[in-house]
Design an enzyme around this catalytic site. Structure first.
Site, PDB file in Angstrom:
ATOM      1  N   GLY A 233       3.426  -9.256   9.853  1.00 57.71           N
ATOM      2  CA  GLY A 233       4.029  -8.262  10.726  1.00 57.71           C
ATOM      3  C   GLY A 233       5.541  -8.199  10.761  1.00 57.71           C
ATOM      4  N   GLY A 270       3.087  -9.664   4.367  1.00 56.94           N
ATOM      5  CA  GLY A 270       2.896  -8.750   3.246  1.00 56.94           C
ATOM      6  C   GLY A 270       4.203  -8.027   3.000  1.00 56.94           C
ATOM      7  N   CYS A 338      -0.427  20.518  -1.716  1.00 56.05           N
ATOM      8  CA  CYS A 338      -0.608  21.641  -0.795  1.00 56.05           C
ATOM      9  C   CYS A 338      -0.845  21.171   0.627  1.00 56.05           C
ATOM     10  CB  CYS A 338      -1.772  22.498  -1.281  1.00 56.05           C
ATOM     11  SG  CYS A 338      -1.561  22.934  -2.993  1.00 56.05           S
ATOM     12  N   GLU A 339       0.134  20.528   1.187  1.00 48.92           N
ATOM     13  CA  GLU A 339       0.083  20.052   2.580  1.00 48.92           C
ATOM     14  C   GLU A 339       1.508  20.063   3.097  1.00 48.92           C
ATOM     15  OE1 GLU A 339      -2.311  18.148   4.559  1.00 48.92           O
ATOM     16  OE2 GLU A 339      -3.852  17.655   3.085  1.00 48.92           O
ATOM     17  N   TYR A 367       2.399  -1.416   0.857  1.00 45.38           N
ATOM     18  CA  TYR A 367       1.614  -0.260   1.307  1.00 45.38           C
ATOM     19  C   TYR A 367       2.062   1.001   0.562  1.00 45.38           C
ATOM     20  CZ  TYR A 367       0.793  -3.839   4.744  1.00 45.38           C
ATOM     21  OH  TYR A 367       0.503  -5.033   5.331  1.00 45.38           O
TER      22      TYR A 367
END
Ligand code: LLP
Length: 404
Positions: A233, A270, A338-339, A367
């Site tokens: 975290g 991570g 297309c967003e 990520y």
């Protein structure tokens, strides 16, 4: 990442050369940045000598895992795939913890067969199943139990995991009930108390509160935990507004906590290991000049890198070639999908750009590739690892033939 004569370099290799050789979009990692992140992480916590288990979910490229393994690091895995990958990368099974809220029968069986360090369980039913499988196999299995400490990590709400309404872990009441129930089990060893309150946490204060809760729960449980797994975290600096995480403070509160508890600390970082060690190289396809906005249409899209679209997170964008001429107009860096949310960044000014110029989206090592998809039937990008002057393709660009 550094600039030489106004040209962007990753270690000793120019970004232009990488883009020319391997095309765009491409993830480009600096091996030595990953190594220095690991060294720094270990240094910050040297006085408590923790077991560091890299959160494979943040980056599951096997070549990167192999490099991480060389630095004596374990793995935090959350699926059968990640467990097999960590083992294939050569990570010591006694340094592997298996986390996750919904491990299935097959995954638990595999974890038991492989004799990993810990299965961190999150519900009574899961613990029952672990016990059942262990009994059949006539084994005694080391487990951790994940506590939900009901702490607000004050991070992005969508990646908070430690509040009572989040699906993760067990409430204090259930945690205590379970410890009591399984304490004397012939097939389970309750070795660990685990927590993970969220990701991209930039203040040590939520961790301080978390440790207070852990302390009180351990006391009430009247149980000795050989391990306390504090999860990951720790946040990284994505832009100038991000606060730098105070590792010294976190280390000192853990040290204080350890005075009363003889236990080994586990971390599952991570992002803090790989987050700032990669760039996503991309090319400007078109520049569309609207009334108040210059739309910079890139060849990278939300399928290649999801974080801005998914969490509204901000990642800096830099040009391969620095140009002193600044255009004071809003620039929106968008992808071809297309967003409307296929947008990486919106900023009030940027250096003058031309079509075919190349840019880099920063801090995409965690990520990033793991969240990529084939949305709009786009192929996934390649991944390149840079070590000083050497270049290695660690994932080839996906070919359409493999997905059609
Ligand atoms: N341990 C557990 C049990 C976790 O669930 C996670 C992350 C970690 C460790 C590693 O956390 P880190 O040190 O990387 O913050 N996709 C989101 C982040 C999701 C985090 C999920 N759990 C993002 O892009 O921000």
């Amino acid at each position: 990442m550094n600039y030489r004569n106004n040209n962007l370099y990753i270690e000793n290799v120019s970004a232009q050369k990488i883009a020319k050789k391997f095309g765009t979009p491409s993830y480009c990692y600096s091996l030595n940045k990953i190594k220095s992140n690991i060294r720094n992480f270990k240094k910050k916590f040297r006085s408590i000598d923790p077991l560091v288990c890299f959160a494979v979910k943040s980056n599951s490229n096997i070549q990167i895992l192999k490099e991480i393994k060389k630095m004596n690091i374990g793995a935090d895995v959350v699926s059968k795939g990640e467990l097999l990958l960590a083992l294939k990368a050569g990570i010591n099974k006694k340094k592997i913890v298996f986390s996750g809220v919904g491990k299935n029968h097959e995954e638990i069986q595999l974890a038991i067969n492989k004799n990993i360090l810990l299965i961190n369980a999150e519900s009574e039913s899961e613990i029952d199943l672990i016990q059942k499988i262990a009994k059949i196999k006539k084994k005694k299995i080391n487990i951790g139990i994940r506590l939900n400490p009901n702490i607000d990590s004050r991070s992005i709400r969508k990646i908070s995991t430690g509040k009572k309404d989040d699906k993760f872990g067990l409430t204090e009441k259930n945690f205590l009930k379970i410890v009591k129930k399984y304490k004397t089990s012939k097939h389970l060893n309750i070795k660990c108390l685990s927590v993970h309150i969220g990701s991209q946490i930039t203040s040590y204060k939520p961790y301080e509160k978390m440790l207070k809760v852990i302390k009180s729960v351990i006391k009430k449980s009247n149980h000795n935990f050989d391990y306390i797994d504090l999860g990951g975290g720790m946040g990284i600096k994505y832009n100038n507004d991000t606060k730098i995480f105070n590792y010294n403070k976190y280390n000192s509160i853990i040290k204080k906590f350890l005075i009363g508890h003889k236990t080994k600390i586990i971390f599952e970082p991570g992002r803090s290991i790989v987050g700032d060690a990669a760039l996503l190289l991309t090319k400007v396809l078109y520049i569309k000049k609207a009334n108040k906005i210059n739309f910079i249409i890139l060849d990278a899209a939300m399928n290649d890198f999801m974080r801005p679209a998914l969490y509204g997170s901000t990642h800096r964008i830099v040009a391969f070639k620095k140009n002193k001429k600044i255009i004071k107009k809003r620039h929106e860096f968008v992808g071809p999908i297309c967003e409307t949310t296929d947008k990486f960044l919106s900023i009030p000014k940027f250096q003058m750009l031309n079509e075919k110029d190349c840019l880099a989206i920063c801090d995409v090592g965690a990520y990033g590739m793991v969240l990529s998809s084939n949305y709009n039937l786009r192929t996934k990008p390649s991944e390149i690892l840079i070590n000083k002057s050497s270049l290695k393709v660690i994932t080839k660009r996906q070919k359409l033939i493999n997905i059609i």
